[in-house]
Scaffold this motif. Structure first.
Motif, short mmCIF file in Angstrom:
data_model
loop_
_atom_site.label_atom_id
_atom_site.label_comp_id
_atom_site.label_asym_id
_atom_site.label_seq_id
_atom_site.Cartn_x
_atom_site.Cartn_y
_atom_site.Cartn_z
N ASP A 101 17.68 0.14 -6.60
CA ASP A 101 17.27 0.35 -5.22
C ASP A 101 15.78 0.04 -5.06
O ASP A 101 15.40 -0.76 -4.23
N LEU A 102 14.95 0.70 -5.84
CA LEU A 102 13.51 0.50 -5.67
C LEU A 102 13.06 -0.89 -6.08
O LEU A 102 12.23 -1.50 -5.42
N LEU A 103 13.59 -1.39 -7.17
CA LEU A 103 13.11 -2.65 -7.71
C LEU A 103 13.64 -3.86 -6.95
O LEU A 103 12.87 -4.75 -6.58
N VAL A 104 14.91 -3.91 -6.68
CA VAL A 104 15.50 -5.10 -6.07
C VAL A 104 15.52 -5.01 -4.54
O VAL A 104 14.95 -5.85 -3.85
N GLN A 105 16.16 -3.99 -4.02
CA GLN A 105 16.32 -3.89 -2.57
C GLN A 105 14.99 -3.78 -1.84
O GLN A 105 14.75 -4.45 -0.85
N THR A 106 14.10 -2.96 -2.35
CA THR A 106 12.82 -2.74 -1.69
C THR A 106 11.96 -4.00 -1.70
O THR A 106 11.43 -4.39 -0.67
N THR A 107 11.80 -4.60 -2.86
CA THR A 107 10.90 -5.74 -2.98
C THR A 107 11.43 -7.02 -2.33
O THR A 107 10.66 -7.82 -1.84
N MET A 108 12.75 -7.18 -2.31
CA MET A 108 13.31 -8.43 -1.81
C MET A 108 13.94 -8.33 -0.42
O MET A 108 14.18 -9.36 0.21
N VAL A 109 14.24 -7.12 0.05
CA VAL A 109 14.92 -6.98 1.33
C VAL A 109 14.14 -6.07 2.29
O VAL A 109 13.71 -6.50 3.36
N LEU B 219 11.10 -4.25 2.37
CA LEU B 219 9.72 -4.48 2.77
C LEU B 219 9.52 -5.84 3.47
O LEU B 219 8.80 -5.89 4.48
N PRO B 220 10.12 -6.92 2.99
CA PRO B 220 9.98 -8.16 3.75
C PRO B 220 10.51 -8.05 5.19
O PRO B 220 9.89 -8.58 6.12
N ILE B 221 11.61 -7.34 5.39
CA ILE B 221 12.13 -7.15 6.75
C ILE B 221 11.13 -6.36 7.60
O ILE B 221 10.93 -6.66 8.77
N ALA B 222 10.49 -5.37 6.99
CA ALA B 222 9.47 -4.60 7.73
C ALA B 222 8.31 -5.50 8.14
O ALA B 222 7.82 -5.41 9.28
N LEU C 27 5.97 -16.10 10.77
CA LEU C 27 6.60 -15.60 9.56
C LEU C 27 5.77 -15.92 8.32
O LEU C 27 5.72 -15.13 7.38
N LYS C 28 5.10 -17.07 8.35
CA LYS C 28 4.24 -17.44 7.24
C LYS C 28 3.12 -16.40 7.07
O LYS C 28 2.80 -15.99 5.96
N GLU C 29 2.55 -15.98 8.18
CA GLU C 29 1.51 -14.96 8.16
C GLU C 29 2.07 -13.62 7.70
O GLU C 29 1.41 -12.86 6.98
N ALA C 30 3.30 -13.31 8.08
CA ALA C 30 3.93 -12.06 7.64
C ALA C 30 4.07 -12.03 6.13
O ALA C 30 3.74 -11.02 5.49
N PHE C 31 4.54 -13.12 5.54
CA PHE C 31 4.70 -13.17 4.09
C PHE C 31 3.34 -13.20 3.38
O PHE C 31 3.18 -12.63 2.31
N ARG C 32 2.35 -13.84 4.01
CA ARG C 32 1.01 -13.83 3.43
C ARG C 32 0.47 -12.40 3.37
O ARG C 32 -0.08 -11.98 2.37
#
Length: 80
Positions: free
Chosen positions: A1-9, A11-14, A26-31
């Protein structure tokens, strides 16, 4: 949960949601996401809080208080 879901799904959605709300790309969001990870210790802080909270939740907190406990911790996580 913490390692995969949080880092890849999660937080990026947030960060994408924040980009849509504040009208930057979106580029700025990922930056910003990567900058927060590299320079502000986002994941270290996240794991330091939520790792122990998850352990407490599923080992000590009674079932009928778990949602309330997570909501309370989430409230303070958002303030910080």
């Amino acid at each position: 949960d913490l390692l995969v879901q949080t880092t890849m799904v999660t937080l990026p959605i947030a960060y994408i949601s924040k980009a849509i709300i504040f009208r930057y790309g979106l580029k700025e969001a990922f930056r910003r996401y990567l900058d927060d990870i590299r320079n502000h210790g986002l994941l270290i802080k996240y794991f330091a809080l939520w790792g122990p909270v998850q352990c407490l939740t599923f080992s000590i907190i009674p079932e009928h208080f778990r949602v309330t406990f997570i909501a309370l911790v989430s409230f303070f996580w958002l303030i910080i």
